[in-house]
Write a protein that holds these residues in place. Structure first.
Motif, mmCIF file in Angstrom:
data_model
loop_
_atom_site.group_PDB
_atom_site.id
_atom_site.type_symbol
_atom_site.label_atom_id
_atom_site.label_comp_id
_atom_site.label_asym_id
_atom_site.label_seq_id
_atom_site.Cartn_x
_atom_site.Cartn_y
_atom_site.Cartn_z
ATOM 1 N N ALA A 39 7.723 -5.175 -45.604
ATOM 2 C CA ALA A 39 6.979 -4.702 -44.426
ATOM 3 C C ALA A 39 6.203 -5.903 -43.878
ATOM 4 C CB ALA A 39 6.044 -3.569 -44.801
ATOM 5 N N HIS A 40 6.748 -6.528 -42.859
ATOM 6 C CA HIS A 40 6.212 -7.795 -42.372
ATOM 7 C C HIS A 40 4.823 -7.622 -41.749
ATOM 8 C CE1 HIS A 40 10.019 -9.445 -43.352
ATOM 9 N NE2 HIS A 40 10.668 -8.824 -42.377
ATOM 10 N N GLN A 41 4.016 -8.657 -41.926
ATOM 11 C CA GLN A 41 2.654 -8.640 -41.404
ATOM 12 C C GLN A 41 2.410 -9.744 -40.377
ATOM 13 O OE1 GLN A 41 -0.184 -8.138 -44.741
ATOM 14 N NE2 GLN A 41 1.589 -7.438 -45.942
ATOM 15 N N ASP A 42 3.479 -10.306 -39.854
ATOM 16 C CA ASP A 42 3.397 -11.224 -38.728
ATOM 17 C C ASP A 42 3.722 -10.409 -37.480
ATOM 18 O OD1 ASP A 42 3.631 -13.103 -36.755
ATOM 19 O OD2 ASP A 42 5.080 -14.382 -37.809
ATOM 20 N N PHE A 43 2.721 -10.168 -36.654
ATOM 21 C CA PHE A 43 2.880 -9.272 -35.511
ATOM 22 C C PHE A 43 3.142 -10.035 -34.200
ATOM 23 C CE2 PHE A 43 -0.517 -7.066 -38.214
ATOM 24 C CZ PHE A 43 0.445 -6.460 -39.033
ATOM 25 N N THR A 44 3.579 -11.276 -34.330
ATOM 26 C CA THR A 44 3.888 -12.074 -33.149
ATOM 27 C C THR A 44 5.038 -11.449 -32.372
ATOM 28 O OG1 THR A 44 3.242 -14.076 -34.355
ATOM 29 C CG2 THR A 44 4.554 -14.364 -32.352
ATOM 30 N N PRO A 45 4.900 -11.273 -31.061
ATOM 31 C CA PRO A 45 6.006 -10.709 -30.275
ATOM 32 C C PRO A 45 7.274 -11.549 -30.405
ATOM 33 C CG PRO A 45 3.986 -10.725 -28.985
ATOM 34 C CD PRO A 45 3.700 -11.519 -30.226
ATOM 35 N N ILE A 46 8.399 -10.878 -30.493
ATOM 36 C CA ILE A 46 9.687 -11.562 -30.595
ATOM 37 C C ILE A 46 10.031 -12.190 -29.249
ATOM 38 C CG2 ILE A 46 12.170 -11.254 -30.964
ATOM 39 C CD1 ILE A 46 11.411 -8.883 -32.828
ATOM 40 N N ALA A 47 10.369 -13.471 -29.279
ATOM 41 C CA ALA A 47 10.846 -14.168 -28.086
ATOM 42 C C ALA A 47 12.365 -14.195 -28.158
ATOM 43 C CB ALA A 47 10.294 -15.585 -28.027
ATOM 44 N N PRO A 48 13.064 -13.444 -27.315
ATOM 45 C CA PRO A 48 14.523 -13.387 -27.412
ATOM 46 C C PRO A 48 15.180 -14.752 -27.229
ATOM 47 C CG PRO A 48 13.691 -11.597 -26.042
ATOM 48 C CD PRO A 48 12.538 -12.529 -26.281
ATOM 49 N N VAL A 49 16.253 -14.971 -27.966
ATOM 50 C CA VAL A 49 17.059 -16.179 -27.821
ATOM 51 C C VAL A 49 18.022 -15.980 -26.648
ATOM 52 C CG1 VAL A 49 16.865 -16.715 -30.274
ATOM 53 C CG2 VAL A 49 18.811 -15.347 -29.457
ATOM 54 N N ALA A 50 18.757 -17.008 -26.308
ATOM 55 C CA ALA A 50 19.773 -16.896 -25.262
ATOM 56 C C ALA A 50 20.888 -15.957 -25.720
ATOM 57 C CB ALA A 50 20.346 -18.274 -24.950
ATOM 58 N N ASP A 51 21.503 -15.272 -24.774
ATOM 59 C CA ASP A 51 22.541 -14.303 -25.131
ATOM 60 C C ASP A 51 23.695 -14.959 -25.885
ATOM 61 O OD1 ASP A 51 23.556 -11.370 -24.527
ATOM 62 O OD2 ASP A 51 25.254 -12.702 -24.143
ATOM 63 N N GLY A 52 23.983 -16.223 -25.597
ATOM 64 C CA GLY A 52 25.100 -16.898 -26.249
ATOM 65 C C GLY A 52 24.734 -17.644 -27.517
ATOM 66 N N ALA A 53 23.514 -17.505 -27.997
ATOM 67 C CA ALA A 53 23.062 -18.306 -29.141
ATOM 68 C C ALA A 53 23.869 -18.021 -30.403
ATOM 69 C CB ALA A 53 21.577 -18.061 -29.399
ATOM 70 N N LEU A 54 24.162 -16.748 -30.657
ATOM 71 C CA LEU A 54 24.914 -16.406 -31.865
ATOM 72 C C LEU A 54 26.367 -16.856 -31.749
ATOM 73 C CD1 LEU A 54 24.822 -15.089 -34.632
ATOM 74 C CD2 LEU A 54 25.229 -12.864 -33.546
ATOM 75 N N THR A 55 26.934 -16.775 -30.557
ATOM 76 C CA THR A 55 28.295 -17.285 -30.337
ATOM 77 C C THR A 55 28.344 -18.789 -30.592
ATOM 78 O OG1 THR A 55 28.762 -15.572 -28.708
ATOM 79 C CG2 THR A 55 30.142 -17.541 -28.649
ATOM 80 N N ASP A 56 27.361 -19.512 -30.076
ATOM 81 C CA ASP A 56 27.315 -20.963 -30.299
ATOM 82 C C ASP A 56 27.213 -21.284 -31.786
ATOM 83 O OD1 ASP A 56 27.409 -21.307 -27.571
ATOM 84 O OD2 ASP A 56 25.257 -21.654 -27.340
ATOM 85 N N TYR A 57 26.381 -20.524 -32.494
ATOM 86 C CA TYR A 57 26.239 -20.746 -33.933
ATOM 87 C C TYR A 57 27.555 -20.468 -34.646
ATOM 88 C CZ TYR A 57 24.703 -20.292 -38.761
ATOM 89 O OH TYR A 57 24.579 -20.446 -40.114
ATOM 90 N N ALA A 58 28.238 -19.387 -34.271
ATOM 91 C CA ALA A 58 29.495 -19.022 -34.923
ATOM 92 C C ALA A 58 30.546 -20.107 -34.724
ATOM 93 C CB ALA A 58 29.991 -17.686 -34.377
ATOM 94 N N ARG A 59 30.591 -20.661 -33.534
ATOM 95 C CA ARG A 59 31.578 -21.714 -33.258
ATOM 96 C C ARG A 59 31.259 -22.994 -34.017
ATOM 97 N NH1 ARG A 59 32.271 -20.303 -26.763
ATOM 98 N NH2 ARG A 59 33.436 -18.373 -27.163
#
Length: 266
Positions: free
Chosen positions: A239-259
């Motif tokens: 149960a995380h206690q870092d309440f910092t708002p999530i800053a979304p990554v770019a939509d293609g970030a996971l695709t770039d990582y996979a490649r």
């Protein structure tokens, strides 16, 4: 990614929404490989069935880059921000397994019941959003949901610490029977890359997997920042206690990582 009016209406009325193939095979493949490596590790975040098979791995987004990107992916963050009308933080992150032949039951429960009792979460303004890493079929232990059960609020529950390797606040059979008589049961199935959203008070569970077909599902528990937990009793990696708002990554970030991952392996 934004939900359309019909999707918002279904979620508000039924308490759940399924988005098929929201992630590509390329994106899912790297996540599935990374999940298997995580399950094989010896870390306190990894819980196992009584048989020794992996049951769940917590907080992978804090030590694995692929899951870090998934945990901040706009295709997941955007719809929940839209429904809650505010920024989110990660309350919990886990990769649940139903190993072939040995994946055990998840008893009928509400997620918010645990978040309220164990973590001091004020309101059910958090939800799980699930990403299928394997094909989820009617036969391999799919998640079963009771539509509209979220309308009953937070129900009385007992703390089951013996049925499985994971302690859970569970509902009794009479309550589940009554809810099913009103709403029925649905079991969303689909290919890898499908995404399932469901309300924090929606009653759900899953049967054991006695088939040769494993199924892995990643769960992001996204909580409204204003609804952060007040009295945590569980480890920070649960149960995380870092309440910092999530800053979304770019939509293609996971695709770039996979490649990049694939090129490094070639």
């Amino acid at each position: 990614m934004q939900l359309n009016a019909d999707q918002v209406r279904q979620f508000e009325e039924e308490g759940w929404l399924f988005l098929p193939e929201a992630f590509t095979p390329e994106e899912v493949a790297v996540l599935a490989r990374e999940a298997e490596a995580i399950y094989a590790a010896n870390r306190p975040e990894i819980w196992r069935e009584k048989s020794g098979a992996p049951r769940t791995a917590f907080a992978a987004h804090t030590f694995n880059e692929a899951f870090r990107l998934l945990g901040a992916h706009p295709r997941l963050i955007g719809p929940v921000e839209q429904l809650f009308g505010e920024q989110l933080y990660m309350h919990q992150f886990k990769i649940n397994a139903k190993a072939a032949f040995t994946g055990d039951v998840w008893q009928w429960h509400q997620d918010y019941g645990t978040w309220a009792r164990d973590d001091g979460m004020p309101e059910p303004r958090a939800m799980n959003i699930a990403v299928f890493l394997d094909e989820v079929m009617p036969i391999n232990g799919p998640l079963m949901l009771i539509p509209r059960s979220q309308r009953h609020g937070t129900l009385d529950a007992g703390h089951d610490t013996s049925t499985t390797s994971y302690p859970l606040w569970t509902l009794d059979d009479a309550v589940v029977t009554k809810l099913v008589a009103e709403g029925g049961i649905v079991a969303p199935t689909g290919k890898p890359g499908g995404v399932l959203l469901f309300h924090g008070n929606l009653v759900h569970g899953s049967a054991p997997n006695i088939t040769p077909y494993p199924r892995k599902i990643v769960y992001l528990t996204l909580n409204a920042v204003s609804n952060h937990i007040r009295k945590p009793t569980r480890a920070e990696w649960i149960a995380h206690q870092d309440f910092t708002p999530i800053a979304p990554v770019a939509d293609g970030a996971l695709t770039d990582y996979a490649r990049a991952y694939r090129q490094a392996a070639e």
